[in-house]
Design a protein around this motif. Structure first.
Motif, mmCIF file in Angstrom:
data_model
loop_
_atom_site.group_PDB
_atom_site.id
_atom_site.type_symbol
_atom_site.label_atom_id
_atom_site.label_comp_id
_atom_site.label_asym_id
_atom_site.label_seq_id
_atom_site.Cartn_x
_atom_site.Cartn_y
_atom_site.Cartn_z
ATOM 1 N N LYS A 152 13.652 -1.057 -16.528
ATOM 2 C CA LYS A 152 12.837 0.018 -17.101
ATOM 3 C C LYS A 152 12.793 1.250 -16.192
ATOM 4 O O LYS A 152 12.855 2.380 -16.656
ATOM 5 C CB LYS A 152 11.397 -0.475 -17.332
ATOM 6 C CG LYS A 152 11.226 -1.216 -18.639
ATOM 7 C CD LYS A 152 9.754 -1.532 -18.896
ATOM 8 C CE LYS A 152 9.648 -2.379 -20.173
ATOM 9 N NZ LYS A 152 8.376 -3.107 -20.236
ATOM 10 N N VAL A 153 12.645 1.021 -14.878
ATOM 11 C CA VAL A 153 12.594 2.157 -13.947
ATOM 12 C C VAL A 153 13.927 2.898 -13.965
ATOM 13 O O VAL A 153 13.969 4.132 -14.048
ATOM 14 C CB VAL A 153 12.242 1.690 -12.515
ATOM 15 C CG1 VAL A 153 12.419 2.824 -11.509
ATOM 16 C CG2 VAL A 153 10.813 1.143 -12.453
ATOM 17 N N SER A 156 14.331 4.840 -17.166
ATOM 18 C CA SER A 156 13.454 6.007 -17.177
ATOM 19 C C SER A 156 14.042 7.146 -16.346
ATOM 20 O O SER A 156 14.004 8.315 -16.754
ATOM 21 C CB SER A 156 12.074 5.595 -16.653
ATOM 22 O OG SER A 156 11.307 6.716 -16.352
ATOM 23 N N LEU A 168 12.505 7.700 -5.741
ATOM 24 C CA LEU A 168 11.450 6.724 -5.986
ATOM 25 C C LEU A 168 11.591 5.548 -5.028
ATOM 26 O O LEU A 168 12.697 5.013 -4.853
ATOM 27 C CB LEU A 168 11.497 6.204 -7.432
ATOM 28 C CG LEU A 168 11.309 7.235 -8.544
ATOM 29 C CD1 LEU A 168 11.256 6.528 -9.905
ATOM 30 C CD2 LEU A 168 10.051 8.074 -8.336
ATOM 31 N N MET A 183 3.519 -1.678 -13.789
ATOM 32 C CA MET A 183 3.859 -0.806 -12.669
ATOM 33 C C MET A 183 2.679 0.113 -12.367
ATOM 34 O O MET A 183 2.017 0.606 -13.280
ATOM 35 C CB MET A 183 5.085 0.053 -13.004
ATOM 36 C CG MET A 183 6.352 -0.725 -13.326
ATOM 37 S SD MET A 183 6.949 -1.836 -11.999
ATOM 38 C CE MET A 183 7.522 -0.651 -10.771
ATOM 39 N N LYS A 184 2.431 0.367 -11.082
ATOM 40 C CA LYS A 184 1.434 1.342 -10.669
ATOM 41 C C LYS A 184 2.112 2.424 -9.829
ATOM 42 O O LYS A 184 2.931 2.122 -8.970
ATOM 43 C CB LYS A 184 0.326 0.678 -9.839
ATOM 44 C CG LYS A 184 -0.722 -0.026 -10.684
ATOM 45 C CD LYS A 184 -1.984 -0.293 -9.864
ATOM 46 C CE LYS A 184 -3.015 -1.051 -10.668
ATOM 47 N NZ LYS A 184 -3.607 -0.256 -11.773
ATOM 48 N N VAL A 185 1.752 3.672 -10.127
ATOM 49 C CA VAL A 185 2.267 4.802 -9.354
ATOM 50 C C VAL A 185 1.231 5.141 -8.299
ATOM 51 O O VAL A 185 0.044 5.276 -8.618
ATOM 52 C CB VAL A 185 2.510 6.017 -10.274
ATOM 53 C CG1 VAL A 185 2.938 7.224 -9.453
ATOM 54 C CG2 VAL A 185 3.547 5.669 -11.334
ATOM 55 N N GLY A 186 1.640 5.251 -7.048
ATOM 56 C CA GLY A 186 0.660 5.522 -5.992
ATOM 57 C C GLY A 186 1.295 6.187 -4.796
ATOM 58 O O GLY A 186 2.456 6.615 -4.836
ATOM 59 N N ARG A 187 0.500 6.244 -3.736
ATOM 60 C CA ARG A 187 0.971 6.875 -2.499
ATOM 61 C C ARG A 187 1.265 5.802 -1.448
ATOM 62 O O ARG A 187 0.822 4.660 -1.570
ATOM 63 C CB ARG A 187 -0.074 7.869 -1.971
ATOM 64 C CG ARG A 187 -1.377 7.216 -1.555
ATOM 65 C CD ARG A 187 -2.320 8.191 -0.861
ATOM 66 N NE ARG A 187 -3.613 7.559 -0.621
ATOM 67 C CZ ARG A 187 -3.880 6.759 0.414
ATOM 68 N NH1 ARG A 187 -2.940 6.470 1.303
ATOM 69 N NH2 ARG A 187 -5.076 6.214 0.554
ATOM 70 N N GLN A 188 1.998 6.224 -0.435
ATOM 71 C CA GLN A 188 2.320 5.404 0.729
ATOM 72 C C GLN A 188 1.020 5.077 1.489
ATOM 73 O O GLN A 188 0.330 5.989 1.935
ATOM 74 C CB GLN A 188 3.285 6.243 1.572
ATOM 75 C CG GLN A 188 3.794 5.669 2.833
ATOM 76 C CD GLN A 188 4.662 6.719 3.574
ATOM 77 O OE1 GLN A 188 5.380 7.533 2.966
ATOM 78 N NE2 GLN A 188 4.592 6.720 4.890
ATOM 79 N N ASP A 223 -5.263 3.580 -4.691
ATOM 80 C CA ASP A 223 -4.116 4.387 -5.151
ATOM 81 C C ASP A 223 -2.885 4.211 -4.256
ATOM 82 O O ASP A 223 -2.004 5.053 -4.246
ATOM 83 C CB ASP A 223 -4.517 5.867 -5.230
ATOM 84 C CG ASP A 223 -4.898 6.436 -3.861
ATOM 85 O OD1 ASP A 223 -5.144 5.645 -2.923
ATOM 86 O OD2 ASP A 223 -4.942 7.672 -3.735
ATOM 87 N N ILE A 236 5.362 2.140 -7.527
ATOM 88 C CA ILE A 236 6.299 3.271 -7.480
ATOM 89 C C ILE A 236 5.667 4.374 -6.646
ATOM 90 O O ILE A 236 4.595 4.863 -6.990
ATOM 91 C CB ILE A 236 6.598 3.842 -8.878
ATOM 92 C CG1 ILE A 236 7.055 2.734 -9.833
ATOM 93 C CG2 ILE A 236 7.646 4.948 -8.796
ATOM 94 C CD1 ILE A 236 7.344 3.239 -11.251
ATOM 95 N N VAL A 237 6.332 4.762 -5.553
ATOM 96 C CA VAL A 237 5.883 5.908 -4.760
ATOM 97 C C VAL A 237 6.970 6.985 -4.828
ATOM 98 O O VAL A 237 8.092 6.762 -4.376
ATOM 99 C CB VAL A 237 5.629 5.531 -3.278
ATOM 100 C CG1 VAL A 237 5.218 6.768 -2.481
ATOM 101 C CG2 VAL A 237 4.567 4.451 -3.159
ATOM 102 N N PRO A 238 6.636 8.166 -5.388
ATOM 103 C CA PRO A 238 7.600 9.275 -5.328
ATOM 104 C C PRO A 238 7.690 9.736 -3.880
ATOM 105 O O PRO A 238 6.653 9.983 -3.249
ATOM 106 C CB PRO A 238 6.977 10.335 -6.234
ATOM 107 C CG PRO A 238 5.513 10.018 -6.279
ATOM 108 C CD PRO A 238 5.373 8.548 -6.053
ATOM 109 N N THR A 239 8.899 9.817 -3.350
ATOM 110 C CA THR A 239 9.105 9.935 -1.910
ATOM 111 C C THR A 239 9.999 11.136 -1.602
ATOM 112 O O THR A 239 11.095 11.245 -2.134
ATOM 113 C CB THR A 239 9.728 8.617 -1.404
ATOM 114 O OG1 THR A 239 8.800 7.556 -1.674
ATOM 115 C CG2 THR A 239 10.019 8.656 0.075
#
Lengths: 258, 258
Positions: A152-153, A156, A168, A183-188, A223, A236-239
């Motif tokens: 799925k990731v 997407s 990601l 899935m959870k989107v969060g920070r480092q 978060d 998932i952390v956008p990096t």
């Protein structure tokens, strides 16, 4: 008819690892796959590149049953992506995926991660890129519980792309008998390794040390990537490849510029 | 009487390099200095750490004329900081400085930089940390034109500290006969390396490759590290260990969480 997307796979556990085979098995459903991966394990390589030594690579038939072109390379994960994009591949890949790593790359581990360095190298090269990891360090780690989510990731990102300069960092919990909740989107998370050095003496009487350590995370905020994993979600952390601290920039300007 | 601050020095060009000697010469005016540096050059090591091999270190008398305790280590720059803080030093250093690197660590080079990985490792360990580089790759690079500014930056960090999670990436122009005009605070320019692989054949007829490349920077904005260097200023970029892309985080949450 639309062309199938070209998907470049690399990792840091090496081309013979279980995790890269798992990833290739999913990606071959989504597009044409080429693998360029290290010929030996490279964990903890961070964003190392090989500039003082020559690089070697050759074709591998490890994935020929699946009709997948594969190459093993003497270099680091970042080298593999550079080599693939600028030397091996006939055209720009539509997606770069790295992993699935045997072990966690949450929190500060992203900085030491060879898996994420391959993904971030893809981002530097302007390609949509994702690093996948499972929080299970064993050679024989279980990956099947992540299959649906890895797919799925990747789908997407193939459909929607990613912002310039951002990859990601995707982590999954170790298999605990239950399916992943989502899935959870969060920070480092602001955790770190507390190192210890285990001192030994070799048969000639010389001392050597093993770097060991324990991950400590005082950052219990909901978060974060660590919280998602604890709750049996994928994280998932956008990096970013831009490390600038924009919050501190203005204050620091005040110190140095009249 | 106030105690002298304890200053830990490392680098990625190795303990015998000209740049680390220059840095030690400045730091000994500011505090008590301990050096823990790689025993051989480590350029391009990124944030690599040594986990699959043992580490070795031993005392070096290279700096004994200055009364400076020094150790050379078989590991990477990040290893050196971990080893110093958790094994060698009797107390927490007040400042970690890395360099002075022989070569630029502006723009995306920060990700490949062993110099900055030592500084960022200091930051991970909760210590105020600065990486210094001069845009001159030669073994015999000129450093004297940066002396006053290296000292000022280190003094400023000793006095004011740094925010948790942020190091300074400090670069200076190559000496061009003119004094440096001052310091500019800015962001990491959005440049990148365009790689080429130079293919050769060894005496046994086997191919090997050298990674080469050219730095290309389409980002001509005046608030960047690259612009500062071009204008003969020193550049300071506050550099984070949290790679999260907070701008994209909310959008991505919308995709994955109902």
């Amino acid at each position: 008819m639309r062309m199938k997307p070209l998907i470049l796979i690399s990792n840091d556990d090496g081309i013979t690892s279980k995790g890269i085979k798992f990833l290739a098995d999913i990606m071959r459903e989504l597009g044409e796959v080429v693998i360029v991966a290290p010929d030996s394990p490279q964990s903890g390589q961070g964003h190392a590149i090989t500039i003082e030594d020559p690089l070697r690579y050759h074709k591998s038939d490890l994935f020929s049953d699946w009709g997948i072109e594969a190459y093993q390379c003497s270099g680091t994960p970042a080298d593999c992506i550079k080599l693939a994009k600028n030397h091996i591949l006939p055209k720009k890949p539509d997606l770069v995926v790295s992993g699935v790593n045997h072990g966690s790359n949450t929190s500060v581990s992203v900085l030491y991660s060879g898996t994420m360095s391959a993904a971030l190298e893809g981002t530097i090269e302007g390609l949509p890129s994702v690093g996948f990891s499972v929080c299970d360090y064993s050679y024989d780690a279980e990956f099947e519980h992540t299959r649906e989510w890895v797919k799925k990731v990747a789908q997407s990102v193939l459909e929607n792309g990613l912002p310039q300069g951002t990859a990601l960092n995707v982590n999954f919990p170790k298999y605990n008998g239950e399916p992943i909740k989502g899935m959870k989107v969060g920070r480092q998370a602001k955790g770190r390794w507390h190192e210890q050095f285990d001192e030994r003496v070799n048969p000639s009487g010389r001392k050597y040390l093993w770097l060991t350590g324990k991950f400590v995370n005082p950052d219990t905020s909901e978060d974060t990537d660590e919280f998602a994993i604890e709750q049996n979600y994928g994280s998932i952390v956008p990096t970013k490849i831009d490390l600038t601290d924009y919050n501190y920039l203005e204050e620091l300007k005040g110190v140095w510029e009249e």
